[in-house]
Each structure stands twice: as structure tokens, then as C-alpha cells.
Design a protein around this motif. Structure first.
Motif, PDB file in Angstrom:
ATOM      1  N   ASP A  63       0.829  -1.206   0.000  1.00  0.00           N
ATOM      2  CA  ASP A  63       0.000   0.000   0.000  1.00  0.00           C
ATOM      3  C   ASP A  63       0.863   1.255   0.000  1.00  0.00           C
ATOM      4  O   ASP A  63       0.585   2.215  -0.733  1.00  0.00           O
ATOM      5  CB  ASP A  63      -0.927  -0.013   1.218  1.00  0.00           C
ATOM      6  N   ASP A  67       0.718   4.108  -3.109  1.00  0.00           N
ATOM      7  CA  ASP A  67      -0.338   4.998  -2.619  1.00  0.00           C
ATOM      8  C   ASP A  67      -0.132   6.460  -2.980  1.00  0.00           C
ATOM      9  O   ASP A  67      -1.030   7.279  -2.769  1.00  0.00           O
ATOM     10  CB  ASP A  67      -0.464   4.868  -1.093  1.00  0.00           C
ATOM     11  N   ALA A 122      -4.404  -4.725  -6.506  1.00  0.00           N
ATOM     12  CA  ALA A 122      -3.566  -3.544  -6.321  1.00  0.00           C
ATOM     13  C   ALA A 122      -3.402  -2.747  -7.616  1.00  0.00           C
ATOM     14  O   ALA A 122      -3.062  -1.564  -7.583  1.00  0.00           O
ATOM     15  CB  ALA A 122      -2.195  -3.957  -5.778  1.00  0.00           C
ATOM     16  N   GLU A 125      -5.796  -0.054  -7.275  1.00  0.00           N
ATOM     17  CA  GLU A 125      -5.317   0.924  -6.297  1.00  0.00           C
ATOM     18  C   GLU A 125      -4.240   1.829  -6.901  1.00  0.00           C
ATOM     19  O   GLU A 125      -4.175   3.025  -6.610  1.00  0.00           O
ATOM     20  CB  GLU A 125      -4.753   0.191  -5.069  1.00  0.00           C
ATOM     21  N   TYR A 144      -9.988  -4.544  -4.397  1.00  0.00           N
ATOM     22  CA  TYR A 144      -8.780  -4.287  -3.612  1.00  0.00           C
ATOM     23  C   TYR A 144      -8.972  -4.505  -2.111  1.00  0.00           C
ATOM     24  O   TYR A 144      -8.201  -5.216  -1.478  1.00  0.00           O
ATOM     25  CB  TYR A 144      -8.282  -2.876  -3.873  1.00  0.00           C
TER      26      TYR A 144
END
Length: 307
Positions: A63, A67, A122, A125, A144
């Protein structure tokens, strides 16, 4: 609480370097999410402490990597990370997080599919810039958030052939849907400033709220208050619908799941009380109330182990 070294031994982890790898993940998880770490250590059987910590550390590291930054950069970072993870699951890695993950996968073979599902999710994401519609939000949860939860939930799930397996998965879906919505409400201002608002933009528009209102001092605080409360009600309905989740697992895992749900209910009450004021302070559960939840469930877990 079982000593960490004893938990490693009960999990069958004896090789010195591996014990050091798991210990590094323990320190990482304890630092970035001390409440979750404490819940794991107090409420789950000691043999599961190392694999849960390894899975949470891997999820967190992934993450963090994807991110922030431009979408192209995030996508390339993820592709590189996917290659590194794939190699680590086949042979020794220079990364302690991936060595602990690979060892956990060897001991819990079903985890291999969970890791792949999570990395596939992911990819969304890595391109995420917010949800336009409620359907977009639900797609994000399915793609996700749920695979992220299943990295750890799979370690306590009923057997796949059990008639409890499908209900367990559906209840986990409800739990993480509520949890994700609560997170997005708690992070409204931070996410708006990063231009990745998780609450659907159409929901904002329904109340006449713009992302700019969330980034600055809003001209109409009432509209934001109504928005937050409406979204909190959706989260509350999902939490109420997953109350049966603990009954779907073995007795020894129930205190942990009850605590997870209870803490999210505490956060939800904070959101309902704050309304639009959540922009100024997030939605942390009251420390005393959260401690009571952990203590209550820790006593139940202790009594189960004494039987």
C-alpha cells in the motif's frame, strides 16, 4: 500475552534468520497499527501471530509503495513489486518482508492465491483517483479492499469445502465494505487534498458538496454534515449485516472478530457524533472504550484456552 519468541516457536519457526525476519515485521506492524497489533497478540492463538503479522506487513508495504505519486509512476512501481514478490515466492529474497511472506505461504499454501488476488487488485489501487459512483466504490471494495482483508482472514476461515465458507466470505465482504467507508469518511480532508476522495463524487454532488469544500473551510457546513451522516448510515447497515461473522469460525477465533467489529462500531459512533466536524479530526475510537473491548474479548479468549 504469549511472548513473541514463544509464538514463533509455536508456529514452527526455528531458523534464526527467519525469526529475525518475522521480528522485523512485528516491529513494523506494531509501529504503524499498534491497535491491530495488540488485538492480534491478545486475541488470536499464538501459532497465528507470526503469519498474521507477516501478511499485514506485506499488505502495508504494498500500500505504501503504490499509494502516492503520479499514476504512471505508481503503476510501474507495482509492476516491479509484483515481479519481486513472484520471485520471492520461488526462491530466497533480499527483502525481509518478502522472506517472511514466502515462509508464511509455504506453511499456509492457500495464502498463495490470496497474495495473487491482492496483487491483482492492487492494479486498481495504483490507478485510483477516487470513486465517481457508488458502483465504483463497491468495485474498489471487491477488487482491492476485500482481497487485502482476506490475506489475514483466510488464516481463520472455515475450510473451503465447508458450508460456512461462502457465508464467511460474504460477511467479510460486508465488514470490509463498512470499514472502507468509515476509513474514507475519517480521511475526507486528507484524501481531498491528495485528490483521491473515496466517498463517491456523485454522493458529494447530491448534497451540494465539492472536493474543494473538503479541502478548505466549507461555506456550507450543514451539507457536509448531512453527507457524512448519510454515508455513516450505509456503513452502519453493513456492519449490522455482518454481526453473524464470528459464529462462522472456530471458537478460538471469535474474540478477535468480535473485537474487529466492535471497534468499527465505536468509530462509526464517533462519525455520527461529529458529522461534518470529522474534517477536523478523523474518527479514532475512544481509547477507554476500545480498551474495554480488547479487555472483554481477551478475558473470553483466556477462558476458551483454559477449557
Amino acid at each position: 500475552m504469549t511472548r513473541w519468541s514463544a509464538a514463533l516457536t509455536r508456529a514452527g519457526i526455528h531458523e534464526p534468520r527467519l525469526r529475525q525476519d518475522y521480528d522485523a515485521q512485528r516491529r513494523l506492524v506494531r509501529r504503524f497499527d499498534p491497535h491491530a497489533y495488540l488485538a492480534v497478540r491478545l486475541l488470536l492463538p499464538a501459532r497465528l501471530h507470526p503469519p498474521v503479522v507477516a501478511a499485514v506487513a506485506f499488505m502495508h508495504e504494498t500500500d505504501v509503495l503504490i499509494d502516492s505519486g503520479e499514476v504512471n509512476t505508481r503503476q510501474e512501481t507495482l509492476r516491479s513489486w509484483e515481479r519481486e514478490v513472484t520471485e520471492a515466492l520461488k526462491q530466497d529474497s533480499g527483502n525481509a518482508t518478502l522472506r517472511a511472506l514466502a515462509d508464511t505461504v509455504r506453511r499456509h499454501p492457500d495464502m498463495a492465491d490470496r497474495v495473487r488476488d491482492f496483487l491483482n487488485g492492487a492494479r486498481l489501487e495504483a490507478t485510483w483517483t477516487g470513486a465517481d459512483t457508488e458502483a465504483d466504490f463497491q468495485t474498489y471494495v471487491d477488487t482491492y479492499s476485500l482481497p487485502a482483508l482476506m490475506l489475514t482472514a483466510s488464516l481463520i476461515a472455515p475450510p473451503r469445502e465447508s458450508d460456512r465458507a461462502a457465508p464467511f466470505h460474504e460477511h467479510c465482504r460486508r465488514l470490509i465494505g463498512a470499514w472502507q467507508r468509515i476509513d474514507h469518511l475519517a480521511d475526507l480532508r486528507e484524501d481531498a487534498r491528495a485528490r483521491t476522495v473515496g466517498i463517491p463524487y456523485r454522493a458529494l454532488a447530491e448534497y451540494g458538496v465539492t472536493p474543494e469544500d473538503l479541502r478548505t473551510q466549507p461555506s456550507d457546513a450543514t451539507a457536509i454534515d448531512l453527507l457524512v451522516r448519510a454515508q455513516a448510515e450505509l456503513a452502519g447497515a453493513a456492519l449490522n449485516a455482518c454481526e453473524g461473522l464470528p459464529a462462522l469460525v472456530e471458537d478460538e477465533f471469535r474474540p478477535f472478530l468480535r473485537a474487529l467489529i466492535s471497534v468499527q462500531l465505536l468509530r462509526l459512533e464517533v462519525l455520527r457524533r461529529k458529522g461534518g466536524a470529522v474534517l477536523d479530526g478523523g474518527a479514532r475510537p475512544p481509547a477507554v472504550a476500545a480498551a474495554r473491548v480488547l479487555l472483554r474479548e481477551a478475558v473470553r479468549a483466556w477462558r476458551l484456552r483454559r477449557r
